[in-house]
Write a protein that holds these residues in place. Structure first.
Motif, PDB file in Angstrom:
ATOM      1  N   ARG A 157       1.812  -2.803  -2.864  1.00 33.33           N
ATOM      2  CA  ARG A 157       2.427  -3.539  -3.341  1.00 33.33           C
ATOM      3  C   ARG A 157       3.375  -2.202  -3.334  1.00 33.33           C
ATOM      4  NH1 ARG A 157      -1.654  -6.499  -5.641  1.00 33.33           N
ATOM      5  NH2 ARG A 157      -1.062  -5.372  -7.671  1.00 33.33           N
ATOM      6  N   GLU A 160       5.375  -1.120  -1.041  1.00 35.49           N
ATOM      7  CA  GLU A 160       6.145  -1.572   0.398  1.00 35.49           C
ATOM      8  C   GLU A 160       7.318  -2.242  -0.918  1.00 35.49           C
ATOM      9  OE1 GLU A 160       6.004  -6.371   2.039  1.00 35.49           O
ATOM     10  OE2 GLU A 160       4.975  -6.306  -0.561  1.00 35.49           O
ATOM     11  N   VAL A 164      10.135  -1.311   3.730  1.00 33.54           N
ATOM     12  CA  VAL A 164       9.252  -1.689   4.782  1.00 33.54           C
ATOM     13  C   VAL A 164       9.151  -1.026   6.229  1.00 33.54           C
ATOM     14  CG1 VAL A 164       9.773  -3.801   5.131  1.00 33.54           C
ATOM     15  CG2 VAL A 164      11.224  -2.583   6.530  1.00 33.54           C
ATOM     16  N   LEU A 167       5.816   1.501   3.608  1.00 34.59           N
ATOM     17  CA  LEU A 167       4.752   0.332   3.181  1.00 34.59           C
ATOM     18  C   LEU A 167       4.126   0.992   5.167  1.00 34.59           C
ATOM     19  CD1 LEU A 167       2.589  -1.115   2.290  1.00 34.59           C
ATOM     20  CD2 LEU A 167       3.883  -3.742   3.470  1.00 34.59           C
TER      21      LEU A 167
END
Length: 179
Positions: A157, A160, A164, A167
């Motif tokens: 989390r 993110e 993106v 992540l």
């Protein structure tokens, strides 16, 4: 190289920050080495320990009072500042770990799109040692319970929240080192 001597040169007037950085860095070093061993990956283990211990030395130049940092620079600069410190100490390989461990690494596009106050150059981990330290670092905070490992979902989390691409880079690291 004596890590204690290096720490004493930069944290001589801030024992609270020294304690925080030492505890955090020991947790990161143990996790990085554990990840490498559990996956049977070849790496310079002595270097991993040393570089993990020194990866956050640049926080001393940053403004983050919540973790006892009373410098003048934004916290995002701690990797670049750490690189400068360790290059001045004659540790260029360790210096790269400082610069390349922030988030899941920072690309030039990240720096430009987020308007980060950093040099416009690629700061993503390259070597297996850099990648292991970058990965392990995400699981430990420098506030609250310093030795409590974050769970994977929380780390994902957080990654993110930086986009993106951040992540995706973290997931690649997790595929390499995760259990």
């Amino acid at each position: 190289m004596n890590i204690t001597d290096i720490f004493n040169r930069y944290y001589f007037d801030n024992p609270g920050l020294l304690s925080t950085v030492t505890i955090h860095s020991e947790c990161v070093a143990r996790k990085a080495l554990g990840c490498l061993r559990s996956k049977g990956l070849e790496a310079d283990q002595e270097f991993v320990w040393e570089a993990a211990m020194l990866h956050d030395i640049g926080v001393v130049k940053c403004d983050a009072p919540g973790i006892l940092c009373f410098g003048s620079l934004p916290y995002i600069c701690h990797g670049v500042e750490g690189r400068k410190i360790l290059e001045a100490e004659g540790l260029p390989r360790h210096a790269l770990v400082c610069e390349r461990h922030t988030g899941s690494g920072l690309t030039v596009d990240d720096i430009i799109s987020q308007q980060l106050p950093l040099p416009k150059r690629d700061m993503t981990p390259v070597s297996i040692e850099e990648k292991a330290i970058c990965y392990a670092d995400k699981f430990f905070s420098k506030s609250g319970n310093l030795t409590k490992e974050k769970d994977l979902e929380k780390v994902m989390r957080q990654m993110e929240s930086f986009g993106v691409d951040s992540l995706r880079r973290f997931i690649e690291l997790h595929e390499m080192f995760g259990t």
